[in-house]
Write a protein that holds these residues in place. Structure first.
Motif, PDB file in Angstrom:
ATOM      1  N   VAL A 158       1.573  -1.451  -7.975  1.00  0.00           N
ATOM      2  CA  VAL A 158       1.417  -2.696  -8.672  1.00  0.00           C
ATOM      3  C   VAL A 158       1.182  -2.730 -10.330  1.00  0.00           C
ATOM      4  O   VAL A 158       2.221  -3.563 -10.228  1.00  0.00           O
ATOM      5  CB  VAL A 158       0.692  -3.611  -7.463  1.00  0.00           C
ATOM      6  CG1 VAL A 158       0.284  -4.782  -7.898  1.00  0.00           C
ATOM      7  CG2 VAL A 158       1.044  -4.072  -6.112  1.00  0.00           C
ATOM      8  N   ILE A 162       3.461  -5.131 -12.761  1.00  0.00           N
ATOM      9  CA  ILE A 162       2.956  -6.555 -13.272  1.00  0.00           C
ATOM     10  C   ILE A 162       3.232  -6.013 -14.836  1.00  0.00           C
ATOM     11  O   ILE A 162       4.134  -6.558 -15.578  1.00  0.00           O
ATOM     12  CB  ILE A 162       2.049  -6.852 -13.410  1.00  0.00           C
ATOM     13  CG1 ILE A 162       1.750  -7.008 -11.796  1.00  0.00           C
ATOM     14  CG2 ILE A 162       1.572  -7.821 -14.323  1.00  0.00           C
ATOM     15  CD1 ILE A 162      -0.085  -7.439 -11.491  1.00  0.00           C
ATOM     16  N   ILE A 205       1.425 -14.628  -9.873  1.00  0.00           N
ATOM     17  CA  ILE A 205       2.204 -14.293  -8.606  1.00  0.00           C
ATOM     18  C   ILE A 205       3.515 -15.058  -8.430  1.00  0.00           C
ATOM     19  O   ILE A 205       2.834 -16.276  -7.952  1.00  0.00           O
ATOM     20  CB  ILE A 205       1.117 -13.461  -7.792  1.00  0.00           C
ATOM     21  CG1 ILE A 205       0.016 -12.329  -8.103  1.00  0.00           C
ATOM     22  CG2 ILE A 205       2.433 -12.444  -6.576  1.00  0.00           C
ATOM     23  CD1 ILE A 205       1.329 -11.396  -9.081  1.00  0.00           C
ATOM     24  N   VAL A 208       4.973 -10.244  -4.058  1.00  0.00           N
ATOM     25  CA  VAL A 208       4.883  -8.947  -3.941  1.00  0.00           C
ATOM     26  C   VAL A 208       5.262  -8.497  -2.726  1.00  0.00           C
ATOM     27  O   VAL A 208       4.775  -8.749  -1.842  1.00  0.00           O
ATOM     28  CB  VAL A 208       3.573  -8.671  -4.759  1.00  0.00           C
ATOM     29  CG1 VAL A 208       3.446  -6.938  -4.759  1.00  0.00           C
ATOM     30  CG2 VAL A 208       2.624  -9.244  -5.712  1.00  0.00           C
ATOM     31  N   VAL A 254       2.434 -11.881  -0.655  1.00  0.00           N
ATOM     32  CA  VAL A 254       2.242 -10.728  -0.691  1.00  0.00           C
ATOM     33  C   VAL A 254       2.293 -10.027   0.816  1.00  0.00           C
ATOM     34  O   VAL A 254       2.310 -10.498   1.929  1.00  0.00           O
ATOM     35  CB  VAL A 254       0.395 -10.373  -0.643  1.00  0.00           C
ATOM     36  CG1 VAL A 254       0.817  -8.221  -0.584  1.00  0.00           C
ATOM     37  CG2 VAL A 254       0.287 -10.497  -2.143  1.00  0.00           C
ATOM     38  N   VAL A 277       6.896  -1.498  -5.739  1.00  0.00           N
ATOM     39  CA  VAL A 277       6.365  -2.607  -5.572  1.00  0.00           C
ATOM     40  C   VAL A 277       7.330  -2.683  -6.615  1.00  0.00           C
ATOM     41  O   VAL A 277       7.967  -2.657  -7.842  1.00  0.00           O
ATOM     42  CB  VAL A 277       5.185  -2.387  -5.854  1.00  0.00           C
ATOM     43  CG1 VAL A 277       4.856  -4.065  -6.758  1.00  0.00           C
ATOM     44  CG2 VAL A 277       4.158  -1.792  -4.926  1.00  0.00           C
ATOM     45  N   VAL A 279       7.705  -7.469  -7.547  1.00  0.00           N
ATOM     46  CA  VAL A 279       6.837  -7.873  -8.081  1.00  0.00           C
ATOM     47  C   VAL A 279       7.834  -9.066  -9.307  1.00  0.00           C
ATOM     48  O   VAL A 279       7.873  -9.036 -10.331  1.00  0.00           O
ATOM     49  CB  VAL A 279       5.410  -7.509  -8.908  1.00  0.00           C
ATOM     50  CG1 VAL A 279       5.146  -8.841  -9.577  1.00  0.00           C
ATOM     51  CG2 VAL A 279       4.732  -7.123  -8.491  1.00  0.00           C
TER      52      VAL A 279
END
Length: 283
Positions: A158, A162, A205, A208, A254, A277, A279
């Motif tokens: 994660v 990001i 966010i 995710v 999420v 992941v 994002v």
């Protein structure tokens, strides 16, 4: 190759050069030979003109390289102009940074993160502690994680996603494994730094999407104390809560999925656990 009609025409001309099949060319060609040659030459000339018609406004005939037509400068000028960035990329030069042009942050950014850590018996000297995935500690699992920090593959992925979305260096550059400060550190601190970087740039966010790839430990546990008849306990739900809490977003933003690796390679043989992941950040 540019005039397929030339083959049959040449054959006709050759036949007409020896109209009576004598196997030789006479010094005084037959009238039919002259006529055939003239007709063939006219057809060839017309065909060549159709294949190599000059571009409007004049200019030389297209040149070729290895049978591929190379466009002329005039034809290129009629195409939509390429961006300066594309031109710089084609020429092998990096474009100079223009603060005025890049002052505005885009409304959306997308990043991808990946992490993998080895698993080993708990008594292995390389093992730093129990397996931690998405902030959930797997104390009942007989293997431990080999990592400098707590080795949380979900949190690390994660964070890297990001950082990637923000075009920042990767997690290993922010928190190098040569720095004793991060020895055994909980990955929450990495998540907090990722949130700070995101918030400082005016992002939050969007969503995710986490995919855990592990043959073990199991994410759905039938014999867990909190499991119900016909409904195994889902450890991924706790991961969703943890991620949302650290990134300051609703749990609806999420998603955590998990799959095995079908007993293939290190992950499938329970020698490692990995995670992907994606994002999306929004302003």
């Amino acid at each position: 190759p540019f005039c397929p009609e030339a083959g049959p025409i040449a054959l006709v001309v050759l036949i007409e050069l020896d109209p009576f099949g004598r196997g030789r060319v006479t010094s005084r060609p037959h009238p039919m030979t002259v006529a055939a040659f003239c007709v063939g030459a006219a057809v060839v000339a017309a065909t060549l003109r159709s294949h190599f018609q000059p571009t409007p406004g004049g200019g030389a005939l297209p040149s070729t390289k290895n049978g591929v037509v190379v466009p002329s400068a005039s034809s290129l000028r009629r195409r939509p102009p390429a961006s300066a960035l594309a031109v710089a990329a084609q020429s092998g030069m990096r474009r100079a940074y223009d603060p005025a042009e890049w002052a505005e942050e885009p409304p959306t950014r997308i990043g991808h993160g990946f992490d993998i850590h080895r698993l080993a018996p708990r008594d292995d000297p390389e093992v730093g502690g129990p397996v931690v995935i998405g902030g959930v500690v797997f104390d009942d699992f007989d293997l431990g994680i080999v990592a400098h920090s707590d080795g949380d593959v979900v949190y690390h992925s994660v964070v890297d996603a990001i950082f990637g979305a923000l075009t920042l260096p990767d997690i290993g550059q922010f928190f190098p494994d040569t720095d004793p400060r991060w020895k055994g550190a909980p990955s929450d601190v990495f998540m907090e730094e990722a949130w700070k970087q995101m918030d400082a740039r005016g992002y939050r966010i969007g969503n995710v999407d986490v995919t855990i790839i592990a043959q073990a430990p199991r994410m759905m546990v039938k014999d867990h104390p909190l499991a119900k008849p016909g409904k195994p306990f889902d450890r991924k739900l706790g991961m969703v809560d943890n991620i949302a809490g650290l990134l300051g977003c609703p749990t609806s933003r999420v998603n955590v999925k998990a799959r095995t690796h079908e007993k293939v390679d290190a992950v499938g043989e329970k020698r490692a656990v990995s995670c992907h992941v994606v994002v999306v950040l929004e302003r």
